[in-house]
Design a protein around this motif. Structure first.
Motif, short mmCIF file in Angstrom:
data_model
loop_
_atom_site.label_atom_id
_atom_site.label_comp_id
_atom_site.label_asym_id
_atom_site.label_seq_id
_atom_site.Cartn_x
_atom_site.Cartn_y
_atom_site.Cartn_z
N TYR A 42 0.82 -1.22 0.00
CA TYR A 42 0.00 0.00 0.00
C TYR A 42 0.85 1.26 0.00
CZ TYR A 42 -4.90 -1.29 0.24
OH TYR A 42 -6.16 -1.70 -0.09
N ASP A 43 0.51 2.16 -0.90
CA ASP A 43 1.05 3.53 -0.96
C ASP A 43 2.54 3.60 -1.26
OD1 ASP A 43 -1.48 4.72 -0.29
OD2 ASP A 43 -1.16 4.00 1.75
N ARG A 44 3.12 2.49 -1.69
CA ARG A 44 4.55 2.55 -2.00
C ARG A 44 4.80 3.16 -3.37
NH1 ARG A 44 7.20 -3.19 -0.94
NH2 ARG A 44 5.30 -3.79 -2.01
N PHE A 45 3.73 3.27 -4.18
CA PHE A 45 3.92 3.72 -5.56
C PHE A 45 4.17 5.22 -5.68
CE2 PHE A 45 -0.57 3.85 -4.57
CZ PHE A 45 -0.95 5.11 -5.03
N HIS A 46 3.94 5.98 -4.60
CA HIS A 46 4.19 7.43 -4.70
C HIS A 46 5.70 7.66 -4.78
CE1 HIS A 46 0.04 8.38 -3.83
NE2 HIS A 46 0.07 7.60 -2.75
N THR A 47 6.11 8.53 -5.70
CA THR A 47 7.53 8.78 -5.89
C THR A 47 8.18 9.24 -4.59
OG1 THR A 47 6.89 9.52 -8.07
CG2 THR A 47 9.18 9.95 -7.43
N ASN A 48 7.46 10.08 -3.84
CA ASN A 48 8.03 10.60 -2.60
C ASN A 48 7.49 9.88 -1.36
OD1 ASN A 48 9.47 12.56 -4.03
ND2 ASN A 48 7.65 13.88 -4.13
N ALA A 49 7.11 8.63 -1.54
CA ALA A 49 6.44 7.90 -0.45
C ALA A 49 7.22 7.98 0.87
CB ALA A 49 6.24 6.45 -0.85
N ASP A 50 8.54 8.02 0.80
CA ASP A 50 9.31 8.04 2.06
C ASP A 50 9.29 9.41 2.74
OD1 ASP A 50 10.69 9.02 -0.09
OD2 ASP A 50 12.66 8.44 0.69
N ARG A 51 8.70 10.42 2.07
CA ARG A 51 8.65 11.74 2.71
C ARG A 51 7.23 12.21 2.98
NH1 ARG A 51 10.96 15.99 -0.38
NH2 ARG A 51 11.14 14.83 -2.33
N ILE A 52 6.25 11.35 2.65
CA ILE A 52 4.85 11.77 2.86
C ILE A 52 4.35 11.21 4.19
CG2 ILE A 52 2.53 11.80 1.88
CD1 ILE A 52 3.78 11.12 -0.84
N TYR A 53 3.74 12.07 4.98
CA TYR A 53 3.23 11.67 6.29
C TYR A 53 1.80 12.16 6.46
CZ TYR A 53 8.10 10.71 7.37
OH TYR A 53 9.37 10.20 7.35
N ARG A 54 1.03 11.38 7.20
CA ARG A 54 -0.33 11.81 7.54
C ARG A 54 -0.30 12.38 8.95
NH1 ARG A 54 -5.55 7.86 7.82
NH2 ARG A 54 -4.24 6.81 9.34
N ILE A 55 -1.02 13.48 9.16
CA ILE A 55 -1.08 14.04 10.51
C ILE A 55 -2.12 13.23 11.29
CG2 ILE A 55 -1.59 16.09 11.89
CD1 ILE A 55 -0.89 17.76 9.38
N VAL A 56 -1.70 12.66 12.40
CA VAL A 56 -2.66 11.91 13.22
C VAL A 56 -2.66 12.45 14.65
CG1 VAL A 56 -2.47 9.77 11.91
CG2 VAL A 56 -1.01 10.10 13.86
N GLU A 57 -3.81 12.27 15.28
CA GLU A 57 -3.91 12.65 16.70
C GLU A 57 -3.74 11.36 17.49
OE1 GLU A 57 -7.61 14.41 18.03
OE2 GLU A 57 -6.40 16.01 18.94
N TRP A 58 -2.91 11.42 18.51
CA TRP A 58 -2.50 10.21 19.22
C TRP A 58 -2.88 10.34 20.69
CZ3 TRP A 58 -0.58 5.64 17.68
CH2 TRP A 58 0.05 4.83 18.62
N TRP A 59 -3.49 9.30 21.23
CA TRP A 59 -3.85 9.32 22.64
C TRP A 59 -3.13 8.22 23.38
CZ3 TRP A 59 -7.74 8.50 18.88
CH2 TRP A 59 -8.42 9.66 18.48
N GLN A 60 -2.64 8.55 24.55
CA GLN A 60 -2.16 7.48 25.41
C GLN A 60 -2.28 7.86 26.88
OE1 GLN A 60 2.04 7.92 23.70
NE2 GLN A 60 2.33 6.69 25.52
N GLY A 61 -2.35 6.87 27.70
CA GLY A 61 -2.49 7.12 29.13
C GLY A 61 -2.77 5.81 29.82
N GLU A 62 -2.81 5.88 31.16
CA GLU A 62 -3.01 4.63 31.90
C GLU A 62 -4.37 4.04 31.55
OE1 GLU A 62 -3.34 5.38 36.07
OE2 GLU A 62 -2.42 7.35 35.77
N GLY A 63 -4.42 2.76 31.54
CA GLY A 63 -5.69 2.05 31.35
C GLY A 63 -6.25 2.19 29.95
N ARG A 64 -5.44 2.67 29.02
CA ARG A 64 -5.96 2.82 27.67
C ARG A 64 -4.89 2.36 26.70
NH1 ARG A 64 -6.88 5.53 23.08
NH2 ARG A 64 -8.90 6.52 22.77
N GLU A 65 -5.30 1.57 25.74
CA GLU A 65 -4.36 1.17 24.69
C GLU A 65 -3.97 2.43 23.93
OE1 GLU A 65 -3.59 -2.13 22.98
OE2 GLU A 65 -3.67 -2.67 25.10
N PRO A 66 -2.67 2.68 23.70
CA PRO A 66 -2.32 3.85 22.90
C PRO A 66 -2.88 3.69 21.49
CG PRO A 66 -0.36 2.77 23.80
CD PRO A 66 -1.51 1.89 24.09
N GLY A 67 -3.33 4.80 20.93
CA GLY A 67 -3.90 4.70 19.59
C GLY A 67 -4.15 6.08 19.03
#
Lengths: 225, 810
Positions: B47-72
């Motif tokens: 998946y998504d390896r076909f982009h010429t600049n694939a190694d420089r493209i990133y998606r902005i994600v919001e990340w949660w972590q804390g006790e009692g919760r699986e990080p995600g």
């Protein structure tokens, strides 16, 4: 050619120890035709297997063309065997999946003979054995006599110095048996040394010398006139 | 020499037609199975390896972590974040926001429902989607331009070159003209970024919702954002810089928690941060929403490997089995001067020949079965070496591996025979030694394990399908009302149909229900002072009634009470417990306010029983229903009388066409939408079922061959026993006993293993079945039955043969 001294072969199981060869000593000269006779279990076949480098002795000396081979490893034995010794078995031992031509060709393949040369030599020997017309047949399609002729052809195709025959007529009727014995005599007359194990006095008469064995030892030698 | 090997191999294989057939067929099936699954795995990891600049493209994600919760995390981005990143980080070369929306599209007077994607102009700088017509530099220059895919262009105009044509698109109230400025190559199946129609983000920048979200850093409108970093940038791995960025724009994150008197339960602290997710990671990172678990891909490869292993084991056991017949050949060859290595070479050549033949048949089989497999796997896979350059190498490696795996043991064993012993028939090879017995047991362990797993998956699926999820999803048609003036159309449509027989009730909501429908959430501050999401359903007065949802306290909405459309809400039990921290009764009459405090407070008039609006891997989350003052539904729900729905559907279609002739009548049955939650599970049960079926079939094929060999190898024994008075049953029992023992052992090994794996799998479900003992018993009996039947066919044949003949052959 062959000089064995005090050769011993003992088969051991958990309870029984069977002495197959008991300090046996034999000489065979180049160009000789020797028959080995004796009752079942006297050690004839064991002796033949050791002479054929298919098996190794437990004790004693075995000079083959003045080389001590008694303690050669499997690889060295195979090397010596394939260049010097041809075998003829009672039950022919042809490979069912190969044609007559291919069965005879087999030793040449393992000695690395080129394909053109192989064809020439196989055809020569098949012609000599008068089975050329059967070259593309499979062993099952042949009579017993024909099968043994193929086996003899296979044994001689490499021009071995020594042919070992283990009851070569044992599975044949008398006329086919005589044919095979004539073949062996012809080969011997052309210079090949032959050692043959047999139960048949009739066949033994084709040889120059009969060695009689009992309980792993030679008991008598008859020189044929 | 090689010619000689191949010739002999051919003859040997040809001579033993049945065994060769079993081997080739079994291996072909195994290879077909494995190569299809391999293709699937290669596809998933590509998946998504076909982009010429694939190694420089990133998606902005919001990340949660804390006790009692699986990080995600989740990929949904707030509108202003991408631009802020571009502004704040010199490493960011481009930032692109993507916002998808449903729309109606008119071309050549035909109207279609479709989706449109709005993207910032550097879209084509970042992503590699070549244009067949048009220029990537100018295609998104103006807000009224649109790029279509080749597929779409063909569908709309019957030709690929559609540049310059005018397309009518309706996203709000009226159709508006767009000029096609480019035609893109079809989107590869292994792309996470997809579009049918692509338009400039400028087009919606003035939309009130977008404008509001541009100011409100907490508001999400279903948008994704990507950045392309400059070469050499390490920003994605410099979390402290991203954390400082977060702190700058989200100072509220750091606000301490309120210490209220009601803080009975201790709630864990959750930390939120931004992360940059490599684009190649999107598809196979299960920690971020939408990503699949690569564990499943490996599991699939393992299952396929197990099937292949079973086929290879057949080869090995049968080769060892028929070694009795080949002992003489080996002896003669050795006497004639063959070295051991040459014999090993010969046997490996034989197995290579067989595996090449099986691979060719297997690949033809795989190619033929690909459409069926695509259906099963819900993918559009193809054996395309240009798309998967590693595929030919993998397949070639597979052939050699199979040859070695299947051929090496027989080669080593057979070549080790002492010539004199085999010629004197002192070695009794063939039949079942410890090694072959272990292999047969292993085959049945794998087959039984797969079958048990299939049964348990099917049981769980049937359980969740039949579980009462808190409302009645049967006989409800959900009509797509997107892209029409639904606030006007809905009342007219309702009026037109509701008095007809067969129509039980009609309602509507601004949100859909079931798989693939979006969710809308509001942030509410819970009784401990933390902001929590609450899923909102703005719907008609009779929404709960139509859906047969139950009230456990308070009352339903009433059109006669004016305030019900001003600020009344019905909340579910989960909201009462988790947000309000009180009882159902006490919550009635309470006023609640959203966390931002920008909406009018709402009064709780009722509490509804929890209903599972998500799939059953989730527990029920807080939820609220309200009647907006102006209802603009995106879905209309019609409950039909049970029975054949065709007449009612015709009525709905006719009424719809009369009211909205320019929008297609598009509907789903609600129960199907809920069933779709379990598409994955259905897929897995189908895959495990097929794999289980194939593996037991292959194992039995091997068993069939082994039993045949056992019968041949024991011809003399069977003959003597028959002369001594053995009956057919005695002989069948004699030959079957051995194999039955092996299957019993396999069941004992497979049961705890399968139990462990499936117990682990079930843990993902909030509602799940208990694994019962009879599953193991039934599977065991089934395996025994199949095996005994297979062995008996051979055993009976052997038992019925004439003993005199058997003894003569010896």
């Amino acid at each position: 050619m062959i000089k064995i001294r005090d050769l011993e072969k003992i088969y051991r199981t958990e309870e029984v120890e069977t002495v197959a060869l008991n300090k046996i000593s034999i000489d065979v000269k180049e160009g000789e035709f020797v028959a080995i006779m004796g009752p079942s279990g006297c050690g004839k076949s064991t002796l033949l297997n050791i002479l054929g480098l298919l098996d190794d002795p437990d004790n004693g000396s075995f000079l083959f063309n003045n080389i001590e081979v008694a303690h050669f490893n499997e690889r060295k034995r195979a090397e010596l065997r394939k260049h010097n010794i041809g075998f003829v078995f009672q039950s022919f031992n042809l490979i069912d999946e190969l044609t007559v031509f291919e069965n005879v060709e087999l030793p040449l393949i393992y000695t690395g003979v080129k394909s053109g040369e192989r064809k020439k030599r196989v055809e020569e020997v098949l012609d000599k054995m008068q089975i050329m017309h059967r070259r593309n047949h499979y062993p099952q399609q042949l009579s017993g006599g024909q099968q043994q002729r193929v086996a003899v052809a296979r044994a001689v195709v490499n021009n071995p110095k020594l042919i070992l025959a283990d009851e070569p007529t044992g599975n044949l009727d008398s006329s086919n048996g005589n044919e095979v014995m004539t073949l062996l005599t012809d080969l011997n007359e052309q210079g090949t040394t032959i050692i043959m194990v047999t139960h048949s006095e009739h066949d033994a008469r084709y040889s120059h010398r009969i060695i009689r064995m009992l309980d792993g030892q030679t008991v008598l030698e008859n020189i044929m006139v | 020499m090689i010619k000689h090997y191949i010739k002999v191999a051919f003859r040997n294989l040809a001579q033993q037609k049945v065994l060769t057939g079993i081997n080739t067929f079994g291996l072909s099936v195994g290879i077909a199975c494995f190569s299809l699954f391999l293709l699937y795995a290669v596809h998933e990891f590509s998946y998504d390896r076909f982009h010429t600049n694939a190694d420089r493209i990133y998606r902005i994600v919001e990340w949660w972590q804390g006790e009692g919760r699986e990080p995600g995390g989740a990929g949904g981005a707030y509108t202003p974040v991408a631009e802020a990143m571009k502004r704040d980080f010199p490493d960011v070369e481009y930032a692109v926001r993507l916002k998808g929306a449903g729309c109606l599209m008119k071309a050549d007077n035909k109207v279609f429902h479709t989706s449109i994607t709005y993207a910032d102009t550097p879209f084509f700088h970042v992503f590699t989607f070549p244009l067949v017509y048009g220029s990537t530099r100018t295609a998104l220059q103006h807000p009224n331009q649109v790029v279509v895919t080749k597929e779409k262009a063909l569908q709309l105009y019957g030709t690929v070159n559609a540049v310059g044509r005018i397309l009518q698109i309706k996203t709000d109230s009226a159709f508006e003209p767009y000029t096609i400025s480019g035609v893109a190559e079809n989107i590869p199946a292994n792309s996470s970024v997809k579009f049918d129609l692509l338009c400039s983000f400028e087009r919606i920048i003035n939309h009130p919702e977008v404008q509001q979200s541009n100011k409100d850093w907490y508001m999400t409108i279903g948008m994704e954002a990507f950045v392309q970093l400059k070469p050499g940038s390490r920003l994605a791995y410099e979390q402290n810089r991203l954390d400082l960025f977060r702190k700058k724009y989200y100072p509220e994150d750091q606000r301490p928690r309120k210490k209220g008197r009601k803080a009975i339960k201790k709630e864990p602290e959750i930390q939120t941060s931004f992360r940059l997710q490599p684009i190649r990671d999107i598809h196979t990172n299960p920690q971020i929403e939408g990503g699949i678990d690569p564990k499943n891909i490996w599991l699939l490869i393992t299952i396929a490997g197990a099937v292949l292993l079973i086929a290879c084991i057949n080869f090995t056991t049968l080769a060892i089995g028929r070694s009795a017949g080949r002992a003489k050949e080996i002896g003669v060859r050795k006497v004639m001067g063959s070295r051991r290595a040459q014999l090993i070479g010969q046997f490996l050549a034989e197995s290579l020949l067989l595996s090449v033949a099986s691979a060719i048949t297997g690949l033809i089989l795989a190619y033929t079965l690909l459409p069926l497999f695509n259906q099963l796997a819900d993918r559009k896979l193809s054996f395309s070496p240009s798309r998967f350059p590693e595929l030919p190498w993998l397949l070639m490696g597979l052939i050699i591996l199979v040859a070695l795996l299947a051929g090496s043991y027989p080669a080593l064993v057979l070549s080790s025979f002492k010539p004199i012993e085999v010629l004197k028939q002192k070695i009794r090879v063939g039949g079942a030694n410890l090694f072959t017995r272990s292999l047969v047991t292993l085959q049945f362990v794998l087959s039984i394990g797969l079958i048990i797993s299939t049964i348990i998956i099917l049981q769980q699926l049937s359980y969740i399908r039949s579980k009462n999820i808190g409302f009645n999803k049967e006989n409800v048609v959900m009509i797509n009302a997107e892209g029409i003036d639904s606030k006007k159309i809905y009342p007219l449509f309702k009026e037109a149909i509701q008095s007809h027989t067969g129509i039980v009730s009609v309602t509507a909501s601004e949100m859909g229900l079931g798989s693939g429908e979006g969710q809308m959430g509001w942030g509410f501050t819970d009784y401990l002072g933390k902001v929590k999401g609450v899923i909102a359903y703005p719907g008609d007065y009779n929404f709960l009634n139509t859906m047969s949802m139950q009230l456990v306290a308070g009352r339903n909405f009433d059109p006669a009470i004016a305030s019900d459309s001003m600020g009344a809400v019905i909340v579910n039990e989960a909201m009462v417990q988790q947000i309000l921290g009180t009882t159902n009764e006490k919550s009635l009459g309470k006023q609640i306010k959203n966390a931002k405090g920008d909406a009018a407070p709402k009064t709780i008039i009722g509490v509804s029983r929890n209903f599972n609006f998500e799939d059953l891997t989730h527990t029920v989350r807080p939820q609220m229903f309200y009647r907006p003052a102006i209802l603009q539904p995106s879905r209309i729900f019609v409950r039909l009388q049970a029975g054949d729905p065709r007449r009612q559907l015709a009525l709905l279609d006719a009424s719809w066409k009369k009211l909205v002739p320019d929008a297609p009548f598009e509907y789903h049955f609600l129960d199907e939408k809920f069933d779709n939650f379990y598409k994955n599970e259905k897929r897995w049960s189908a895959i495990a079922g097929w794999a289980g079926g194939i593996s037991i079939f292959l194992a039995c094929l091997g068993l069939f061959g082994l039993a045949a060999l056992a019968a041949v190898n024991r011809t003399k024994e069977i003959g003597i026993r028959k002369v001594m008075g053995a009956t057919v049953t005695n002989v069948v029992a004699l030959l079957s006993k051995e194999f039955i023992k092996l299957i019993a052992i396999a069941l004992v090994i497979a049961s705890p293993l399968a139990w462990y794996v499936m117990h682990d799998w079930l843990q993902a479900y909030a509602w799940r079945i208990n694994i019962t003992w009879w599953v193991f018993a039934v599977t065991g009996l089934f395996a025994l039955f199949v095996a005994v039947t297979t062995v008996s066919v051979q055993a009976v044949k052997a038992a019925l043969s004439n003993p005199v003949k058997a003894l003569r052959t010896e």
